[in-house]
Scaffold this active site. Structure first.
Site, short mmCIF file in Angstrom:
data_model
loop_
_atom_site.label_atom_id
_atom_site.label_comp_id
_atom_site.label_asym_id
_atom_site.label_seq_id
_atom_site.Cartn_x
_atom_site.Cartn_y
_atom_site.Cartn_z
N GLU A 21 0.81 -1.22 0.00
CA GLU A 21 0.00 0.00 0.00
C GLU A 21 0.85 1.27 0.00
O GLU A 21 0.41 2.31 -0.50
CB GLU A 21 -0.97 0.01 1.19
CG GLU A 21 -2.12 -0.99 1.06
CD GLU A 21 -1.76 -2.38 1.57
OE1 GLU A 21 -0.57 -2.63 1.88
OE2 GLU A 21 -2.67 -3.23 1.66
N PHE A 78 -11.50 -8.16 13.60
CA PHE A 78 -10.39 -8.56 12.74
C PHE A 78 -10.08 -7.44 11.75
O PHE A 78 -10.97 -6.91 11.10
CB PHE A 78 -10.74 -9.85 11.98
CG PHE A 78 -9.67 -10.27 11.02
CD1 PHE A 78 -8.40 -10.62 11.49
CD2 PHE A 78 -9.90 -10.29 9.66
CE1 PHE A 78 -7.40 -11.00 10.61
CE2 PHE A 78 -8.91 -10.67 8.77
CZ PHE A 78 -7.65 -11.02 9.25
N LYS A 101 -17.66 -1.59 5.77
CA LYS A 101 -18.11 -2.53 4.76
C LYS A 101 -19.63 -2.53 4.62
O LYS A 101 -20.16 -2.65 3.50
CB LYS A 101 -17.60 -3.93 5.11
CG LYS A 101 -17.71 -4.91 3.97
CD LYS A 101 -16.99 -6.22 4.28
CE LYS A 101 -17.08 -7.16 3.08
NZ LYS A 101 -16.38 -8.43 3.34
N MET A 134 24.37 9.30 2.18
CA MET A 134 24.10 10.52 2.93
C MET A 134 24.33 10.30 4.42
O MET A 134 24.85 11.16 5.12
CB MET A 134 22.66 11.00 2.67
CG MET A 134 22.39 12.40 3.15
SD MET A 134 23.54 13.61 2.49
CE MET A 134 22.60 14.29 1.13
#
Ligand SMILES: Cc1ncc(C[n+]2csc(CCOP(=O)(O)OP(=O)(O)O)c2C)c(N)n1
Ligand SMILES: [Mg+2]
Lengths: 592, 190
Positions: free
Chosen positions: A55, A117, A167, A486
């Site tokens: 994601e 869940f 949902k 860096m």
């Protein structure tokens, strides 16, 4: 659809609302709490869904898509871990002012709060890293909220928003309201028009300036192409020198004669010196960030400061300004250019000639110089070659975070806005590759290159699988120095060169890695072979990982060491080991 | 070039604060929607601002508007930032620094009132003294038994502080305060 015309399920409403807001692509990953929406996606063709591999990738893709098009980027994630994985790109978009709409699934409303869940408090977690967010509890609010989400993401100072949809709301049937039927909220009404009195005051200051400078930022890009156009016009009319932040590169062309290069910690000598010595500073859509100002109490001590910004909280936050102008950069610049034309017919450009002479001397210091090498590829040289060989093409550049990012900013010349995507505010390693995929989705026939570091690229490398799946010929150009360069540079500067955990042992074979994903791998180790290898990369119509082996211990200069002022830069030719070791004192070491 | 110059702080330059902190009272008009208070409080904690007192209640029912009154402390620069940051929140309609507004109107400070419930336990002289002082402070008795009182007192926060301090040696058990309700004097609204 059941019953009357506008009755739909929540999932249908989501798709209809996206369509009505002009969305053509979304980046997402499915899961239990968004299955109804995925079912709708499956049954339509207007909106293309790009399946990511993590994601975080979806978020950065949406960011790259947004920044390269000026449109809102859209991501779709499931509840719980899907939403928490979205947090990094949300904060990234917040800090860099990127318009993003994130739609997340949530457990059904009756289960909220029960530790169900894959439940998490998505609106709670994302509240500080979004401009605004919503938990939709009633399907009849859904369309309105999505339309509002798009309005808020792209108006004022753009930013990310989250719409969290349980949902059961996706399954429920309700009324669809089109965008035109939704009244705009009363509370959030950013002001676009600047105060004319203030703009007049600014023009007056600018007319009398003898050592002026324009310091522009990402706000110019966000304001749209017209703002960049007006900025160029203003520079042309006034004859002022111009520098820009990392986020603002491309608004003024790097080939323009008034261009001083980027300013700030790794900016050019001439840009930082001009900022320090100027008498009038015109800050346009930038925010006096700490990487720009250096030591605050030594920042441009003798200048009158004009600041144009759409966000009132950016004005006077770090630096006190004399003429604040609240408004959209493009709108304010339009007024400014008009007033300048009216007031300065007889403008005496010779009054700036001493200033330009001084700047020419600073330029002659050649602060980006590096020692060329015939045996190993210098990282700066690699960027220069990439730049030269991609000239004349329709090119977009993204980066990861580290030395390579700064070298890309220093050595790749940007001629247009929206061609440069980098994580400036948050400094997110792992940003560049997914961002490049997002850019490529929006511009399928362009050359899109992620200038990467060997460490950063491993943070979102899984998206190779996504690039291969959709045939997106993104190029990953890794400046492979075997180090978190860096970090190593700072350890050398600040911590007695004790290189704690900044060397990557067990580096993967990037060529084999590319092949394992079904892409093309190229390796180059010699300066003499670099051009041919880059040409091969550009000509490959598939995702490429280019493993460019560069000098391992090169440092990124010039640099304003910790806690120094703009006129106290460390220049490459003076950066002896001793100077580097003594550049920052103990007090500076406590911070960063 | 100048690596020999006196090194100072860091790239995160932390300046010494030279301005003095002041206490200001802010009125914030917001949409009464879920999470709005969390947004306001989160902004204060996330950016390191102080909250000395906070009260909130819906004040316009039809418009679903709530008024949040916040007493905060900071330098003038920080107070300015707080106002600007609050105004950036989407459900925020208006932010007024009542203390600044009061100064503009030629007043010392805005009207600020607070209500407190004060429970005192005691008998004999202490009990008589508590009742006598409550009377002097115009606190009213809203519950009592032979060995306790619950007083209700309204007034400026300083008066309430004083009353509580006086009740301490007389058997103070517990205190509940509403936080400050505030507005400016004169005919104009916020
Ligand atoms: C997610 C994340 N973790 C840690 C850091 C801190 N950090 C900044 S640059 C850097 C090293 C980057 O190494 P590499 O990608 O190889 O780039 P180089 O500097 O070598 O060009 C690290 C660890 C960061 N910016 N982002
Ligand atoms: Mg590296």
């Amino acid at each position: 659809m059941s019953g009357t015309e506008n009755q739909m399920t929540g999932a249908e409403i989501v798709l209809q609302a996206l369509r009505d807001n002009g969305v053509e692509h979304i980046f997402g990953y499915p899961g239990g709490a968004v299955l109804p929406i995925y079912d709708e996606i499956h049954q339509q063709d207007d909106i293309q869904h790009i399946l990511v591999r993590h994601e975080q990738g979806a978020g950065h893709m949406a960011e790259g898509y947004a920044r390269s098009t000026g449109k809102v980027g859209v991501m779709l994630v499931t509840s719980g871990p899907g939403a928490t994985n979205a947090v990094t790109p949300l904060q990234d978009a917040l800090m860099d002012s990127i318009p993003l709409v994130c739609i997340s699934g949530q457990v059904p409303t009756p289960l909220i709060g029960s530790d169900a869940f894959q439940e998490c408090d998505t609106v709670g977690i994302t509240r500080p890293c979004t401009k605004h967010n919503w938990l939709v509890k009633d399907v009849n609010d859904l369309a309105r909220i999505i339309h509002e989400a798009f309005r808020i993401a792209q108006s004022g100072r753009p930013g990310p928003v989250v719409v969290d949809i349980p949902k059961d709301v996706q399954f429920a049937t309700g009324t669809y309201t089109p965008p035109s039927a939704v009244p705009t909220q009363k509370s959030y009404q950013p002001k676009k028009q600047g105060d004319l009195k203030k703009i007049e005051e600014a023009v007056e200051l600018m007319r009398n300036a003898r050592q002026p400078i324009i310091y522009s930022g990402g706000g110019v890009i966000n304001s749209g192409p017209e703002a960049s156009h007006l900025l160029r016009e203003l520079v042309e009319l006034t004859g002022f020198p111009i520098t820009s932040t990392l986020m603002g590169l491309g608004a003024y062309p790097a080939s323009g004669k008034a261009w001083l290069g980027m300013l700030g910690m790794h900016g050019t000598y001439e840009a930082n010196m001009a900022m320090h010595d100027c008498d009038v500073m015109v800050c346009i859509g930038a925010r006096f960030d700490d990487r720009i100002t250096g030591r605050l109490n030594a920042f441009s001590p003798n200048s009158k400061k004009i600041h144009i910004d759409i966000d009132p909280s950016s004005i006077n936050k770090n630096v006190r300004v004399d003429v604040p102008i609240l408004g959209d950069v493009g709108t304010v610049l339009e007024d400014m250019v008009r007033l300048w034309r009216a007031a300065s017919k007889s403008a005496d450009k010779t009054r700036l000639s001493d200033w330009w002479e001084t700047i020419t001397k600073w330029r002659a210091r050649n602060s980006l110089a590096y020692a060329p090498n015939d045996d190993v590829i210098m990282p700066q040289y690699a960027i220069q070659r990439l730049y030269e060989l991609s000239k004349g093409r329709d090119t977009y550049i993204t980066t990861e975070v580290g030395q390579h990012q700064m070298w890309a900013a220093q050595f790749f010349g940007f001629e247009q806005p929206n061609r440069w995507m980098t994580s400036g505010g948050l400094g997110t390693m792992g940003y560049g590759f997914p961002a490049a995929i997002g850019v490529q989705v929006a511009h399928p026939n362009s050359l899109v290159v992620d200038i990467a570091g060997d460490a950063s690229i491993q943070m979102c490398i899984q998206e190779m699988s996504c690039a291969v799946q959709y045939g997106l010929p993104v190029k990953i150009f890794i400046l492979n120095n075997q180090y978190m360069g860096m970090v190593r540079q700072w350890q050398q500067l600040l911590h007695g060169n004790r290189l704690s955990h900044s060397y990557t042992e067990a580096m993967p074979d990037f060529v084999k890695l590319a092949e394992a994903y079904g892409g093309v791998g190229i390796r180059c180790e010699k300066p003499s072979e670099l051009d041919a290898a880059i040409r091969q990369m550009i000509d490959t119509p598939a995702p490429v990982i280019f493993d460019c082996r560069v000098a391992n211990l090169a440092n990124c200069f010039p640099m304003i060491p910790s806690g120094k002022a703009h006129n106290e830069m460390l220049l490459p030719d003076e950066a002896t080991d001793e100077a580097v070791a003594n550049a920052i004192d103990a007090k500076g070491r406590q911070l960063v | 070039m100048n690596a020999h110059l006196q090194p100072t702080g860091s790239a995160y330059f932390i300046a010494k604060e030279t301005e003095l902190a002041e206490t200001h009272t802010l009125s914030v008009l917001v949409d009464n929607e879920p999470g709005v208070l969390a947004r306001v409080i989160g902004l204060f904690s996330g950016r390191g601002y102080n909250i000395e007192s906070l009260t909130v209640s819906e004040t316009e029912h039809e418009a679903h508007l709530s008024r949040i009154t916040i007493v905060t402390r900071g330098t003038p620069h920080v107070l300015d930032q707080i106002k600007n940051q609050l105004e950036r929140l989407v459900p925020v309609h208006r932010v007024v620094d009542l203390t600044v507004r009061a100064a503009g109107l030629g007043h010392d400070r805005p009207i600020e009132r607070e209500l407190a419930l004060v429970k005192v336990h005691g008998s004999g002289d202490h009990r008589v003294e508590a009742l006598r002082l409550a009377d002097a402070f115009r606190a009213s008795v809203i519950d009592a038994n032979i060995d306790h009182f619950v007083f209700e007192i309204t007034g400026k926060p300083s008066k309430i502080e004083q009353f509580i301090a006086i009740m301490k040696p007389l058997g103070l058990i517990e205190v509940c305060r509403t936080g400050i309700a505030a507005m400016n004097r004169g005919p104009q609204g916020m």
